[in-house]
Design an enzyme around this catalytic site. Sequence first.
Site, PDB file in Angstrom:
ATOM      1  N   GLU A 163     -10.785   5.324  -9.715  1.00 60.06           N
ATOM      2  CA  GLU A 163     -10.381   6.591 -10.322  1.00 60.06           C
ATOM      3  C   GLU A 163     -10.981   6.749 -11.721  1.00 60.06           C
ATOM      4  O   GLU A 163     -11.240   7.870 -12.160  1.00 60.06           O
ATOM      5  CB  GLU A 163      -8.843   6.667 -10.358  1.00 60.06           C
ATOM      6  CG  GLU A 163      -8.275   8.043 -10.642  1.00 60.06           C
ATOM      7  CD  GLU A 163      -8.493   9.072  -9.520  1.00 60.06           C
ATOM      8  OE1 GLU A 163      -9.052   8.724  -8.462  1.00 60.06           O
ATOM      9  OE2 GLU A 163      -8.110  10.232  -9.744  1.00 60.06           O
ATOM     10  N   HIS A 172     -15.375  15.298  -9.477  1.00 62.67           N
ATOM     11  CA  HIS A 172     -14.449  14.180  -9.326  1.00 62.67           C
ATOM     12  C   HIS A 172     -14.904  13.276  -8.163  1.00 62.67           C
ATOM     13  O   HIS A 172     -15.082  12.067  -8.338  1.00 62.67           O
ATOM     14  CB  HIS A 172     -13.033  14.711  -9.073  1.00 62.67           C
ATOM     15  CG  HIS A 172     -11.998  13.645  -8.873  1.00 62.67           C
ATOM     16  ND1 HIS A 172     -11.150  13.242  -9.877  1.00 62.67           N
ATOM     17  CD2 HIS A 172     -11.675  12.895  -7.792  1.00 62.67           C
ATOM     18  CE1 HIS A 172     -10.356  12.281  -9.421  1.00 62.67           C
ATOM     19  NE2 HIS A 172     -10.645  12.056  -8.152  1.00 62.67           N
ATOM     20  N   GLU A 173     -15.112  13.891  -7.008  1.00 64.89           N
ATOM     21  CA  GLU A 173     -15.519  13.083  -5.845  1.00 64.89           C
ATOM     22  C   GLU A 173     -16.908  12.490  -6.070  1.00 64.89           C
ATOM     23  O   GLU A 173     -17.206  11.392  -5.599  1.00 64.89           O
ATOM     24  CB  GLU A 173     -15.486  13.922  -4.563  1.00 64.89           C
ATOM     25  CG  GLU A 173     -14.108  14.522  -4.218  1.00 64.89           C
ATOM     26  CD  GLU A 173     -12.960  13.516  -4.214  1.00 64.89           C
ATOM     27  OE1 GLU A 173     -13.205  12.317  -3.981  1.00 64.89           O
ATOM     28  OE2 GLU A 173     -11.799  13.925  -4.465  1.00 64.89           O
ATOM     29  N   HIS A 183     -16.524   9.222  -7.749  1.00 67.12           N
ATOM     30  CA  HIS A 183     -16.209   8.180  -6.753  1.00 67.12           C
ATOM     31  C   HIS A 183     -17.486   7.799  -5.986  1.00 67.12           C
ATOM     32  O   HIS A 183     -17.740   6.631  -5.712  1.00 67.12           O
ATOM     33  CB  HIS A 183     -15.175   8.701  -5.750  1.00 67.12           C
ATOM     34  CG  HIS A 183     -13.763   8.758  -6.274  1.00 67.12           C
ATOM     35  ND1 HIS A 183     -13.109   7.670  -6.791  1.00 67.12           N
ATOM     36  CD2 HIS A 183     -12.864   9.784  -6.324  1.00 67.12           C
ATOM     37  CE1 HIS A 183     -11.864   8.012  -7.140  1.00 67.12           C
ATOM     38  NE2 HIS A 183     -11.699   9.302  -6.881  1.00 67.12           N
TER      39      HIS A 183
HETATM   40 ZN    ZN Z   1      -9.860  10.368  -7.140  1.00 62.13          ZN
END
Ligand code: ZN
Length: 519
Positions: free
Chosen positions: A310, A273-274, A277
């Site tokens: 996101e 997830h990170e 980003h």
């Molecule tokens: Zn996030």
Amino acid sequence: MTTALAARAYVELGDYLRETATLGSVAGLASWDQETYMPSGAASFRAEQLALLAKLTHERSTSARLGELIAACEGDREVVGDGTGVEAANLRELRRDYERAVRLPASLVAEEARVTSQAQEAWKRAKERSDFAMFRPWLEKVMGLMRQKADCLMTSGMGERYDALLDLYEPGAKSAEIARVFGPLRDRLSGFIREVAARGRGPETGVLSVRVPEVQQHELGMKVLGALGFDLGAGRLDTTAHPFCTGFAPGDTRLTTRYRDDRFIDALYGTMHECGHGLYEQGLPKMDAAGVAARFGQPVSEAVSLGIHESQSRMWENFVGRSPRFWAWALPVADGCFGGALSRAGATAEVMGRAVNTCTPSLIRVEADEGTYNLHVMIRFELERALLRGELAERDLPGAWNAKYKEFLGLEVPDDRRGCLQDVHWAFGLVGYFPTYTLGNLYSAQFWEKAVSEMPGLEEGFARGEFGPLLSWLRRNIHGHGRRYGASELCERVTGQKLSAEPLLRHLERRIKPAYGMA
Ligand code: ZN
């Protein structure tokens, strides 16, 4: 102003923005350090350091000089050309940011900081004791301030107060438009979840509880980052209580994750997830081809919105990471790091692909699976919008919260700790922030369908560890533009469609049904 002067003002504007962004990057570094390696003895002076940097940055972002420089360039043909280039986009976004920054009185900013810091303490105590009454007066104060703040930030194109707050996180978004997309998503998702629950047995998930020491989990995380294309020469992965990504400087994007011996999957998906980003941050045009940070600080080198940010994290966590094809590649890699522990526990790519696609209603948003997560977000959106409008009184929040959990997730909320006190956002004064989580999921699904339609073998490639084509596509279509287009315009340019709930619903059905043995 003659055009020669305007051109000179544009150069000075670029220098000014780069200096402001450089100050911000120092604050980013200090905050990262605070969350990772800072000794506790440094805490009070760190607060002073960060407060000074925030003050200087705020002064620069609201200064008369900045206003003059923007005005000197606006409408000048030599600077903005035909209005479609980078310069015109920069000036459009700078005007927006500047108008918004100067509209908030310093007294209100200071009051918000004071009240929310006390509200956070009250929230912590109230949550511990599961006692909403302790938090209620603070929620009333925060909501009162939010109404004032919204009144300062309202502009003519906005339909209601909520839009003014939403605009801080998702520039240009309107609550009525969000409600138009969220409404059908909420109803159909709620029906789908009931249908899945009626099937009874979910997939076997025992393999996700295999115990894996932290160092082995870290080794896997680093291998996955490398394979997905995260540049470890321009970034790091460290450990924190609350995972985050901060891309505070050109060539410097930091990711964090957290490890639990009995839940390796949380760290893996947290890291992916990170990483999503981080890939976005690394793909923003902060540097030119020669590695010079000339555009750092300019809007066209910055992220569009929290929702688009996101969408990038969800792309890699969910669309890539929860694909059975991903596991065909990742399982042997994980076994290599974990000494064969997953295969010994019966894992195959198919078993993993089913185990990570559950759909079970639960009370806590941050622990929710991909199938049910958005309902938690949409409930919060409806409640905070009603609170801000004054249609829902703060004292009636627990009842309203519990009724929605019953209606949409079929759950009885046993106490406020697991109900309306679970998230810190409102105590922080983050009203209008929740919808960006679901917007991210919606955007990622719509981008994903487009990417697959342009590259039909995309998902099959994951089984061979080929993630480059997806990253290149995202670089070209999304990362490289910075804030050149707003979020909804970007979505339409990339996918040819307005944002809709359909792609996300199709994706969830396609992933979850096989895991539950449904056709
Ligand atoms: Zn996030």
